[in-house]
Design an enzyme around this catalytic site. Structure first.
Site, short mmCIF file in Angstrom:
data_model
loop_
_atom_site.label_atom_id
_atom_site.label_comp_id
_atom_site.label_asym_id
_atom_site.label_seq_id
_atom_site.Cartn_x
_atom_site.Cartn_y
_atom_site.Cartn_z
N ASP A 235 0.81 -1.21 0.00
CA ASP A 235 0.00 0.00 0.00
C ASP A 235 0.85 1.27 0.00
OD1 ASP A 235 -2.71 1.23 0.40
OD2 ASP A 235 -1.79 1.95 2.25
N GLU A 265 1.00 -0.04 -4.90
CA GLU A 265 0.09 1.03 -5.28
C GLU A 265 0.81 2.37 -5.23
OE1 GLU A 265 -3.10 4.04 -3.51
OE2 GLU A 265 -2.03 2.62 -2.27
#
Length: 492
Positions: A235, A265
């Site tokens: 993340d 991400e």
């Protein structure tokens, strides 16, 4: 790891049902997902968040608590207990599928104790210059994990493991400042937004601190040994220095003694930002193709005014397909989230054909698009909204079948019209794909099969098309639709 024609399923969305049911649901569905054609499952954060049993996992509190300890008001996480989590992973593995774990390394939230430290305020909008002098403040930065104690790890997080926080007890109403702690500075080699986008939320890890890097490596090895996962979805890496990942992933992969896939991400539609991060991280990880997602988002809104023949221009799958994980939507882009960028429902069949029916990239299907979803939440305007997302399961299942059997031959691209595009795979298992974002259209394409009859297996077009003596056919498509043409004597 073999990803040829593989398909990843994101098995959660932001509003997935709580109450500890997700892991058990997945264990029951593993065989069905295998039969549908998925090859890997991306699971949500499995550890305890600051919100306990209601936390999605992105407000990470304790990486070692996988739903085992009474912390933050619950033993189970939103998705279930540690035992249920491990059983779900075993169920997935029993079907020969890979499991990717969602992990948050950037920050910690929900500290157990407060500390006093010197800190310097910076504006959220400009992290280049301080907005005031250094002063002593009281911050929540000590994590002692009283519910877990020293089980699995005796490491406790303290202020010197972080470089910044966003809350000082002395200024409870200040929502605009970030406090850089004594002797610290924002990490480098991160996104350049706001001058430096190292800080995102909570207690921001100082990756320059050796103790921090060592603890993350210890935890990563423990997590692999405990769960047996096959890779990571990482993340918020635009807030994590790119130089961290080559060393960390090398240590983790060496410990695993097997290949571990890693996709991160980096939420930015600028292809150059993604390419720079990939190079700076020594190509150790893949990235989600956010530029392609925003192409889908734009195309859905602009309808026939969007030049469909430029859909891949400036995308990661176009420029670095080996490191591109393509997707239509995810938990961050869905309606009422901070990064809301909803792809219009009419365009989703086109978008999924563009990621599932081409060889380039590693496609990811969003569970809310597959199963459908209904939820309520408040928007940025303070009003409450009911959101209903339709299910595209039947169409996605069809595309998964085509992907597994019809992408074998030579591919021919026909991206030569702003509203009607197509491509074909020639040979005995020929497939002709046509997309229209405007009026009805057609595309003359090669199949390698002379005088052969084709049908649209979506049912959108009911005609039967026969190729000429050279194996070319004029394949039609309804407006704002797709048609997937296969031999009439070789249906799915």
């Amino acid at each position: 790891m073999q990803r040829t024609r593989g398909v990843l399923l994101q098995y959660f969305h932001w509003y997935s049902e709580g109450g500890g049911v997700l892991w058990n649901k997945l264990a029951k569905q593993a065989e069905t997902l295998k039969k549908a054609g998925f090859t890997a499952i991306w699971l949500p954060p499995a550890y305890k968040g600051a919100g306990g049993g209601h936390d999605t996992g992105y407000g990470v509190y304790d990486l070692y608590d996988l739903g085992e300890f009474d912390q933050k008001g619950s033993t189970a996480t939103k998705y279930g207990t540690k035992t249920e989590y491990l059983k779900a992973i075993d169920a997935i593995h029993s079907q020969g599928l890979y499991v990717y774990a969602d992990i948050v390394l950037n920050h910690r939230m929900g500290a157990d104790e407060k500390e006093q430290v010197l800190a310097t305020p910076y504006s959220r909008e400009n992290r280049s210059e301080p907005t005031g002098p250094q002063e002593q403040v009281t911050v929540y930065t000590r994590f002692t994990f009283p519910g877990r104690g020293a089980t699995y790890s005796d490491f406790q997080w303290m202020w010197h493991h972080f470089d910044a926080v966003d809350h000082a007890e002395e200024y409870p109403d200040d929502k605009k400042s970030i406090y850089v702690l004594e002797g610290k500075q924002f990490d480098d080699y991160v996104s350049s937004e706001f001058g430096n986008y190292d800080y995102l939320m909570g207690c921001d890890l100082d990756f320059g601190a050796e103790e921090v890097r060592e603890e993350l490596t210890r935890w990563g090895k423990w997590y692999l040994d405990t769960t047996g996962i096959d890779g990571f979805r990482i993340d918020a890496v635009k807030h994590i220095p790119s130089w961290f990942f080559p060393g960390w992933l090398s240590s983790i992969r060496s410990h695993a003694k097997r290949e571990l896939f890693a996709v991160a991400e980096f939420w930015d539609p600028d292809i150059n930002q993604l390419k720079t991060y990939i190079e700076q991280s020594e190509r150790a990880l893949s990235l989600f193709d956010v530029p392609l997602h925003f192409k889908f988002y734009q195309a859905g809104m602009e309808r026939k005014n969007f030049p469909l023949d430029s859909i891949f221009s400036g995308t990661l799958v176009e420029q670095d397909p080996e490191h591109a994980v393509t997707f239509v939507a995810n938990h961050d882009s869905q309606a009422l989230q901070a990064l809301e960028s909803v792809v219009e429902s009419w365009f989703k069949p086109l978008a999924y054909s563009l990621i599932l029916l081409r060889k380039e990239g590693y496609p990811c299907v969003f569970i809310a698009d597959y199963e459908g979803a209904t939820y309520e939440d408040y928007g940025s305007d303070g009003e409450k909204y009911l959101i209903e997302m339709p299910s595209f399961r039947e169409l996605i299942d069809l595309m998964l079948k085509l992907r597994s059997s019809r992408l074998e031959g030579e591919k021919h691209d026909y991206f030569d019209h702003p509203n009607t595009i197509g491509w074909s795979f020639s040979g005995e298992k020929a497939l002709a794909v046509v997309l229209c974002n405007g009026e009805d259209g057609s595309k003359r394409m090669e199949t390698g099969l002379p005088a052969t009859e084709f049908v649209d297996c979506t049912g959108n077009s009911t005609e039967r098309i026969k190729t000429d003596e050279e194996g070319f056919g004029d394949f039609p498509c309804k407006g704002e639709s797709i048609s997937l043409w296969v031999r009439s004597d070789d249906p799915l």
